[in-house]
Design an enzyme around this catalytic site. Structure first.
Site, PDB file in Angstrom:
ATOM      1  N   ASP A  13       0.819  -1.222   0.000  1.00  0.00           N
ATOM      2  CA  ASP A  13       0.000   0.000   0.000  1.00  0.00           C
ATOM      3  C   ASP A  13       0.849   1.267   0.000  1.00  0.00           C
ATOM      4  O   ASP A  13       0.673   2.151  -0.837  1.00  0.00           O
ATOM      5  CB  ASP A  13      -0.926   0.023   1.228  1.00  0.00           C
ATOM      6  N   ARG A  93      -1.307   3.095  16.514  1.00  0.00           N
ATOM      7  CA  ARG A  93      -1.675   4.088  15.493  1.00  0.00           C
ATOM      8  C   ARG A  93      -1.632   5.538  15.983  1.00  0.00           C
ATOM      9  O   ARG A  93      -1.106   6.399  15.289  1.00  0.00           O
ATOM     10  CB  ARG A  93      -3.056   3.781  14.894  1.00  0.00           C
ATOM     11  N   ASP A 122      -7.861   1.526  10.615  1.00  0.00           N
ATOM     12  CA  ASP A 122      -6.663   2.360  10.760  1.00  0.00           C
ATOM     13  C   ASP A 122      -6.828   3.743  10.145  1.00  0.00           C
ATOM     14  O   ASP A 122      -6.260   4.710  10.634  1.00  0.00           O
ATOM     15  CB  ASP A 122      -5.448   1.635  10.172  1.00  0.00           C
ATOM     16  N   SER A 170      -1.617  -9.203   4.408  1.00  0.00           N
ATOM     17  CA  SER A 170      -1.394  -7.879   4.970  1.00  0.00           C
ATOM     18  C   SER A 170      -1.054  -8.083   6.445  1.00  0.00           C
ATOM     19  O   SER A 170      -1.892  -8.535   7.222  1.00  0.00           O
ATOM     20  CB  SER A 170      -2.658  -7.032   4.812  1.00  0.00           C
TER      21      SER A 170
HETATM   22  N1  ARG Z   1      -8.103  -5.494  12.884  1.00  0.00           N
HETATM   23  C1  ARG Z   1      -7.027  -4.953  13.629  1.00  0.00           C
HETATM   24  C2  ARG Z   1      -7.346  -3.571  14.131  1.00  0.00           C
HETATM   25  O1  ARG Z   1      -8.228  -2.955  13.596  1.00  0.00           O
HETATM   26  C3  ARG Z   1      -5.701  -5.044  12.927  1.00  0.00           C
HETATM   27  C4  ARG Z   1      -5.517  -4.244  11.681  1.00  0.00           C
HETATM   28  C5  ARG Z   1      -4.114  -4.399  11.193  1.00  0.00           C
HETATM   29  N2  ARG Z   1      -3.882  -4.166   9.828  1.00  0.00           N
HETATM   30  C6  ARG Z   1      -3.299  -5.030   8.956  1.00  0.00           C
HETATM   31  N3  ARG Z   1      -3.038  -4.620   7.776  1.00  0.00           N
HETATM   32  N4  ARG Z   1      -3.014  -6.252   9.265  1.00  0.00           N
HETATM   33  O2  ARG Z   1      -6.733  -3.092  15.034  1.00  0.00           O
END
Ligand code: ARG
Length: 391
Positions: A13, A93, A122, A170
């Site tokens: 990405d 984040r 995110d 990912s």
């Molecule tokens: N679902 C989790 C969250 O919202 C993890 C997201 C992580 N992203 C990834 N690309 N694996 O915190």
């Protein structure tokens, strides 16, 4: 040309984002990789990929200590877990966003960019912090152009952008946990292949003998393992290793995302689960029944705020104060037994223990048992009157 700071991991990405920001948005791209414990290799990869893309300026920010001491500690004290997931990505984040803002200010940038898609959480987490803590424009090219992962790969090919083809999932990783999404995992009917796991052994391959581990806490924060005091980062790494080799830490769940989507999520969080379980075991010893009930309620609310991108919400800060106050007595030691994916507290001790060994003992003669009789007579008085009327 206006400058944009791109939160950069070197994955598909964000790599595609560099070219998109230059070509489609006519911006000068500065990349920034915030190190929250995704591993030295990943951090170096980001730097290399940025260089290969011809980025003029790349920042690597070491935020590991800050992540551990200002974010993970809060997660531990609050037992922050959302639908079984100890919030590894969600906790990191806001910090990443803060670090990107600092660079944007320093570089006098016009905008901040991220590589999030329009499906996940995110994007909310980054943007909530950027909007509430700065006035920078926000650019989200992948979401903006509605790109699929395949389209991103095609775009990379067309523009001669080297993409490591070995990575089909990912993956988001930091010191508190690892999240694996995408490809065949998207369908909950598919069993995950064993090779997606990097931090944990399967029950079959886990150590064949149980491990005992003693974790010491000071005011709700773990400070030592088996008597050895260590910085939190090291302690978490050690907890990840020990719990992981004992088959602890795999989560395979159907998660309720912010926009309402149900999504199959896989996590590896061995250290986080072990530390939080031990922390709860100590809380059981030192907090009153009412404190425990209220802490549980706060934990649910706190975790929901963090998951749903509301780190900036004043209630989070209010709860931090209440939690800190309560955690003042969460000091002591817990011995845990780990074996093939299971864990159990074996022993716990604290100077603040509310457990009175004399009072609870069947051998106690000093406190007259007969005295309880009066209390029992009046216990449930209204229920007794109600039942009497019924009769
Ligand atoms: N679902 C989790 C969250 O919202 C993890 C997201 C992580 N992203 C990834 N690309 N694996 O915190």
């Amino acid at each position: 040309m206006d400058k944009v700071i791109l939160a950069f991991s070197g994955g598909l990405d964000t790599t595609v984002c560099v070219k998109l920001l230059e070509e489609e948005y006519n911006l000068e791209v500065i990349t920034a990789c915030v190190d929250v414990g995704q591993g030295q290799e990943e951090v170096e990869k980001a730097e290399k990929v940025a260089k290969n893309l011809g980025v003029k300026q790349h920042y690597t920010i070491d935020a590991k200590d800050e992540f551990a001491n200002e974010y993970i500690t809060k997660g531990i004290k609050a037992n922050a877990v959302y639908e079984g997931y100890p919030l590894s990505t969600a906790l990191a984040r806001p910090l990443i966003a803060m670090k990107i803002i600092e660079i944007a200010e320093k570089e006098n940038a016009k905008a901040i960019a991220h590589g999030c898609t329009g499906k996940g959480n995110d994007q909310f987490r980054f943007e909530a912090v950027i909007r509430s803590m700065s006035d920078f424009d926000i650019v989200a090219p992948i979401r903006d152009l509605n790109l699929t992962r395949t389209e991103e790969q095609d775009y990379a090919k067309k523009h001669g952008i080297p993409i490591s083809s070995d990575k089909i999932y990912s993956i988001d990783e930091n010191i508190w946990g690892r999240s694996i999404e995408g490809d065949l995992l998207e369908n909950p009917e598919n069993e995950p292949p064993e090779d997606i796991y990097a931090w944990t052994a399967s029950a079959e391959d886990a150590k064949h003998h149980p491990t005992k581990i003693a974790i010491e806490f000071d005011e709700g924060v773990p400070i030592a393992i088996d008597g050895k005091i260590m910085p939190l980062i090291e302690l978490i790494e050690e907890a990840n290793r020990i719990a992981g080799e004992n088959g602890i830490g795999r989560i395979d769940t159907i998660e309720n995302r912010m926009i309402g989507l149900k999504s199959r999520e896989i996590y590896e969080v061995p250290g986080a689960l072990l530390i939080i379980r031990a922390h709860q075991a100590l809380e059981e010893l030192v907090l009153t029944k009412d404190e425990l009930l209220f802490a549980e309620y706060m934990s649910t609310k706190y975790s929901d705020l963090i998951y749903t991108a509301l780190w900036q919400e004043p209630l989070r800060e209010d709860m931090d104060q209440a939690i800190d106050n309560m955690q003042g007595r969460v000091t002591g030691k817990v011995v845990m037994k780990l074996f093939k994916g299971s864990m159990l507290p074996l022993a716990r001790e604290s100077d603040y223990s509310l457990h009175d060994i004399e009072l609870i003992s069947f051998e106690d003669k000093e406190n007259d048992q007969k005295e309880i009789e009066g209390m029992i007579k009046y216990h449930g008085l209204q229920a007794a009157i109600y039942q009497k009327l019924n009769r």
